[in-house]
Write an enzyme that holds these catalytic residues in place. Structure first.
Site, PDB file in Angstrom:
ATOM      1  N   SER A  20       3.880   8.521  -5.381  1.00  0.00           N
ATOM      2  CA  SER A  20       5.291   8.444  -4.965  1.00  0.00           C
ATOM      3  C   SER A  20       6.276   8.820  -6.080  1.00  0.00           C
ATOM      4  CB  SER A  20       5.603   7.046  -4.427  1.00  0.00           C
ATOM      5  OG  SER A  20       4.890   6.835  -3.240  1.00  0.00           O
ATOM      6  N   LYS A  69       4.384  -5.745   2.221  1.00  0.00           N
ATOM      7  CA  LYS A  69       5.174  -5.175   3.330  1.00  0.00           C
ATOM      8  C   LYS A  69       5.649  -6.225   4.351  1.00  0.00           C
ATOM      9  CE  LYS A  69       3.315  -0.473   3.500  1.00  0.00           C
ATOM     10  NZ  LYS A  69       2.708   0.572   4.335  1.00  0.00           N
ATOM     11  N   ASP A 105       7.038   4.377   7.969  1.00  0.00           N
ATOM     12  CA  ASP A 105       5.651   4.817   8.241  1.00  0.00           C
ATOM     13  C   ASP A 105       5.534   5.368   9.665  1.00  0.00           C
ATOM     14  OD1 ASP A 105       4.467   4.252   5.791  1.00  0.00           O
ATOM     15  OD2 ASP A 105       3.942   2.194   6.338  1.00  0.00           O
ATOM     16  N   GLY A 131      -3.862  -2.890  11.026  1.00  0.00           N
ATOM     17  CA  GLY A 131      -3.146  -3.365   9.840  1.00  0.00           C
ATOM     18  C   GLY A 131      -1.691  -2.912   9.895  1.00  0.00           C
ATOM     19  N   GLY A 132      -1.017  -2.976   8.748  1.00  0.00           N
ATOM     20  CA  GLY A 132       0.409  -2.663   8.689  1.00  0.00           C
ATOM     21  C   GLY A 132       0.731  -1.260   9.186  1.00  0.00           C
ATOM     22  N   ALA A 133      -0.013  -0.271   8.716  1.00  0.00           N
ATOM     23  CA  ALA A 133       0.289   1.117   9.099  1.00  0.00           C
ATOM     24  C   ALA A 133      -0.004   1.336  10.578  1.00  0.00           C
ATOM     25  CB  ALA A 133      -0.522   2.080   8.236  1.00  0.00           C
ATOM     26  N   ARG A 154     -11.810  -3.729  13.649  1.00  0.00           N
ATOM     27  CA  ARG A 154     -12.949  -4.541  13.230  1.00  0.00           C
ATOM     28  C   ARG A 154     -12.689  -6.013  13.558  1.00  0.00           C
ATOM     29  NH1 ARG A 154     -14.133  -4.316   6.896  1.00  0.00           N
ATOM     30  NH2 ARG A 154     -12.053  -5.222   6.897  1.00  0.00           N
ATOM     31  N   GLU A 157      -9.143  -9.819  16.995  1.00  0.00           N
ATOM     32  CA  GLU A 157      -7.967 -10.654  17.292  1.00  0.00           C
ATOM     33  C   GLU A 157      -6.673  -9.977  16.823  1.00  0.00           C
ATOM     34  OE1 GLU A 157     -10.553 -11.543  15.436  1.00  0.00           O
ATOM     35  OE2 GLU A 157      -9.751 -11.759  13.431  1.00  0.00           O
ATOM     36  N   MET A 202     -11.380   6.580   2.428  1.00  0.00           N
ATOM     37  CA  MET A 202     -10.490   6.743   1.274  1.00  0.00           C
ATOM     38  C   MET A 202     -11.304   6.826  -0.024  1.00  0.00           C
ATOM     39  SD  MET A 202      -7.210   4.345   0.651  1.00  0.00           S
ATOM     40  CE  MET A 202      -7.849   2.993  -0.278  1.00  0.00           C
ATOM     41  N   TYR A 227      -4.838   9.683   2.787  1.00  0.00           N
ATOM     42  CA  TYR A 227      -4.400  10.967   2.206  1.00  0.00           C
ATOM     43  C   TYR A 227      -5.136  11.333   0.916  1.00  0.00           C
ATOM     44  CZ  TYR A 227      -1.556   7.830  -0.624  1.00  0.00           C
ATOM     45  OH  TYR A 227      -1.141   6.836  -1.458  1.00  0.00           O
TER      46      TYR A 227
HETATM   47  P1  NAP Z   1      -3.994  -2.866   5.868  1.00  0.00           P
HETATM   48  O1  NAP Z   1      -2.806  -3.519   6.473  1.00  0.00           O
HETATM   49  O2  NAP Z   1      -4.737  -3.551   4.780  1.00  0.00           O
HETATM   50  O3  NAP Z   1      -5.031  -2.568   7.083  1.00  0.00           O
HETATM   51  C1  NAP Z   1      -6.317  -2.041   6.831  1.00  0.00           C
HETATM   52  C2  NAP Z   1      -7.003  -1.711   8.159  1.00  0.00           C
HETATM   53  O4  NAP Z   1      -8.254  -1.055   7.861  1.00  0.00           O
HETATM   54  C3  NAP Z   1      -7.337  -2.951   9.008  1.00  0.00           C
HETATM   55  O5  NAP Z   1      -7.240  -2.614  10.370  1.00  0.00           O
HETATM   56  C4  NAP Z   1      -8.802  -3.215   8.614  1.00  0.00           C
HETATM   57  O6  NAP Z   1      -9.535  -3.907   9.583  1.00  0.00           O
HETATM   58  C5  NAP Z   1      -9.322  -1.791   8.508  1.00  0.00           C
HETATM   59  N1  NAP Z   1     -10.533  -1.674   7.694  1.00  0.00           N
HETATM   60  C6  NAP Z   1     -10.626  -1.763   6.343  1.00  0.00           C
HETATM   61  N2  NAP Z   1     -11.909  -1.581   5.962  1.00  0.00           N
HETATM   62  C7  NAP Z   1     -12.639  -1.386   7.103  1.00  0.00           C
HETATM   63  C8  NAP Z   1     -14.015  -1.141   7.363  1.00  0.00           C
HETATM   64  N3  NAP Z   1     -14.898  -1.068   6.366  1.00  0.00           N
HETATM   65  N4  NAP Z   1     -14.405  -0.978   8.654  1.00  0.00           N
HETATM   66  C9  NAP Z   1     -13.507  -1.029   9.671  1.00  0.00           C
HETATM   67  N5  NAP Z   1     -12.177  -1.265   9.475  1.00  0.00           N
HETATM   68  C10 NAP Z   1     -11.746  -1.429   8.203  1.00  0.00           C
HETATM   69  O7  NAP Z   1      -3.636  -1.419   5.275  1.00  0.00           O
HETATM   70  P2  NAP Z   1      -2.529  -0.371   5.792  1.00  0.00           P
HETATM   71  O8  NAP Z   1      -1.292  -0.551   5.016  1.00  0.00           O
HETATM   72  O9  NAP Z   1      -2.466  -0.424   7.259  1.00  0.00           O
HETATM   73  O10 NAP Z   1      -3.195   1.005   5.276  1.00  0.00           O
HETATM   74  C11 NAP Z   1      -4.359   1.528   5.867  1.00  0.00           C
HETATM   75  C12 NAP Z   1      -4.674   2.898   5.253  1.00  0.00           C
HETATM   76  O11 NAP Z   1      -3.603   3.795   5.541  1.00  0.00           O
HETATM   77  C13 NAP Z   1      -4.804   2.886   3.727  1.00  0.00           C
HETATM   78  O12 NAP Z   1      -5.837   3.781   3.370  1.00  0.00           O
HETATM   79  C14 NAP Z   1      -3.458   3.441   3.248  1.00  0.00           C
HETATM   80  O13 NAP Z   1      -3.563   4.118   2.006  1.00  0.00           O
HETATM   81  C15 NAP Z   1      -3.152   4.421   4.353  1.00  0.00           C
HETATM   82  N6  NAP Z   1      -1.702   4.669   4.519  1.00  0.00           N
HETATM   83  C16 NAP Z   1      -1.291   5.961   4.529  1.00  0.00           C
HETATM   84  C17 NAP Z   1       0.042   6.240   4.708  1.00  0.00           C
HETATM   85  C18 NAP Z   1       0.504   7.671   4.726  1.00  0.00           C
HETATM   86  O14 NAP Z   1       1.707   7.888   4.599  1.00  0.00           O
HETATM   87  N7  NAP Z   1      -0.374   8.635   4.895  1.00  0.00           N
HETATM   88  C19 NAP Z   1       0.980   5.202   4.879  1.00  0.00           C
HETATM   89  C20 NAP Z   1       0.515   3.886   4.892  1.00  0.00           C
HETATM   90  C21 NAP Z   1      -0.842   3.619   4.708  1.00  0.00           C
HETATM   91  P3  NAP Z   1      -9.508  -5.546   9.608  1.00  0.00           P
HETATM   92  O15 NAP Z   1      -8.226  -5.921  10.279  1.00  0.00           O
HETATM   93  O16 NAP Z   1     -10.702  -5.902  10.395  1.00  0.00           O
HETATM   94  O17 NAP Z   1      -9.584  -5.988   8.181  1.00  0.00           O
END
Ligand code: NAP
Length: 286
Positions: A20, A69, A105, A131-133, A154, A157, A202, A227
């Site tokens: 960033s 976030k 996002d 998750g958040g994204a 995964r 809930e 990733m 990314y």
């Molecule tokens: P987060 O809130 O921590 O959510 C992570 C998600 O990934 C959850 O749904 C989690 O499932 C799942 N997950 C993680 N490991 C897993 C596995 N081994 N098997 C199955 N599911 C798995 O993170 P986030 O902020 O949403 O970000 C997620 C990804 O998006 C990251 O790689 C981040 O770098 C990327 N991202 C990219 C952008 C962009 O602009 N391109 C913007 C934001 C985020 P559980 O709920 O079961 O734990």
């Protein structure tokens, strides 16, 4: 001598791999505006102090990343309605000491899809992750009137919580189930757009994917919001099959451009930002 530089920053933990600062500083330079962007590692327990610091130091803008976030909402003066519904803020602007939160996002992802000619109205969408994204993207997709959204996660809930909320608030068909092979196969039989919103694939886990190649069909669009790397295994296999693919970097650049515009009020030089992001990722500066 007067010091007039406006400061924007990223807060998160970890932040060592962020690109960033590169993207935003190149944009400030390109437009010749007196802004500077830095990244601060802020531990979970220090968030409140960091936000107080933003006010004390008159920092103009913030990007917020994992793990802050959701929590940051408690410390803001105002939150945009959609960001409030999503329950996550990734951009904050400081307007005369009042901190206002947004989520870029979701719109960043929609813009990435539209730039590649994918329009969501009437389409069937499959989202992996809750998750958040994933939440932000699902909310913004729901606004575009798709015929259906399915969320597989995964932890089922979390997926159910998101789908219930979106189904009720946005009045569209939004279903959820556990992310497992049988559900994935069934959902992919009728999907126009698959989006991986998990962190699977990733760096450094370059060979990980949640989707067996045999489940992909050439008439699908496949987007991965991861990314780094630019082409995840999911995207490489989708391209092999003949799918239209959209990379996480397209969303990254678009959400950054929207944050930039919130802070500066000036149209962001998106192409310059994209070139810088691509160069950084290709050079493996991370
Ligand atoms: P987060 O809130 O921590 O959510 C992570 C998600 O990934 C959850 O749904 C989690 O499932 C799942 N997950 C993680 N490991 C897993 C596995 N081994 N098997 C199955 N599911 C798995 O993170 P986030 O902020 O949403 O970000 C997620 C990804 O998006 C990251 O790689 C981040 O770098 C990327 N991202 C990219 C952008 C962009 O602009 N391109 C913007 C934001 C985020 P559980 O709920 O079961 O734990």
């Amino acid at each position: 001598m007067q010091y007039k530089s406006k400061v924007c920053c990223l807060i998160g933990d970890p932040i060592e791999h962020t690109i960033s600062p590169l993207i935003h500083n190149i944009a400030f330079q390109k437009l010749g505006i007196d802004y500077v962007y830095v990244a601060f590692r802020v531990k979970k327990s220090m968030l409140k102090m960091a936000v107080d610091g933003v006010k004390a130091l008159n920092i103009r803008g913030l990007n917020v990343t994992i793990p802050h976030k959701v929590e940051i909402i408690n410390y803001l003066d105002k939150v945009d309605k959609l960001a409030e519904n999503i329950g996550a803020v990734n951009t904050v602007v400081n307007e005369d000491g009042k901190l206002i939160g947004y989520n870029t996002d979701g719109p960043g992802a929609i813009k990435a899809l539209q730039d590649k000619g994918f329009y969501l109205r009437g389409k069937r969408i499959l989202i992996l992750g809750a998750g958040g994204a994933a939440r932000a993207i699902a909310y913004y997709i729901a606004r575009e009137e798709p015929s259906e959204i399915i969320i597989l996660n995964r932890s089922v809930e979390k997926a159910l919580e998101v789908s219930d909320k979106i189904g009720c608030e946005m009045n569209i068909s939004c279903k959820a189930a556990k992310l497992e092979e049988e559900n994935l196969k069934k959902a992919l039989e009728n999907t126009d757009l698959l989006i991986n919103c998990t962190s699977v694939g990733m760096f450094p886990n370059l060979e990980e994917t949640l989707v067996p190649k045999a489940f992909l069909k050439m008439d699908m669009t496949v987007m991965d919001i991861v990314y780094n790397p630019i082409y995840t295994r999911l995207l490489r296999e989708a391209a092999d099959v003949g799918c239209n693919i959209i990379c996480g970097i397209d969303m990254l650049v678009n959400q950054a451009a929207l944050s930039f515009e919130i802070w500066t009020g000036i149209k962001a030089p998106v192409e310059e930002m994209r070139r810088t992001a691509l160069e950084a990722l290709r050079k493996d500066l991370l």
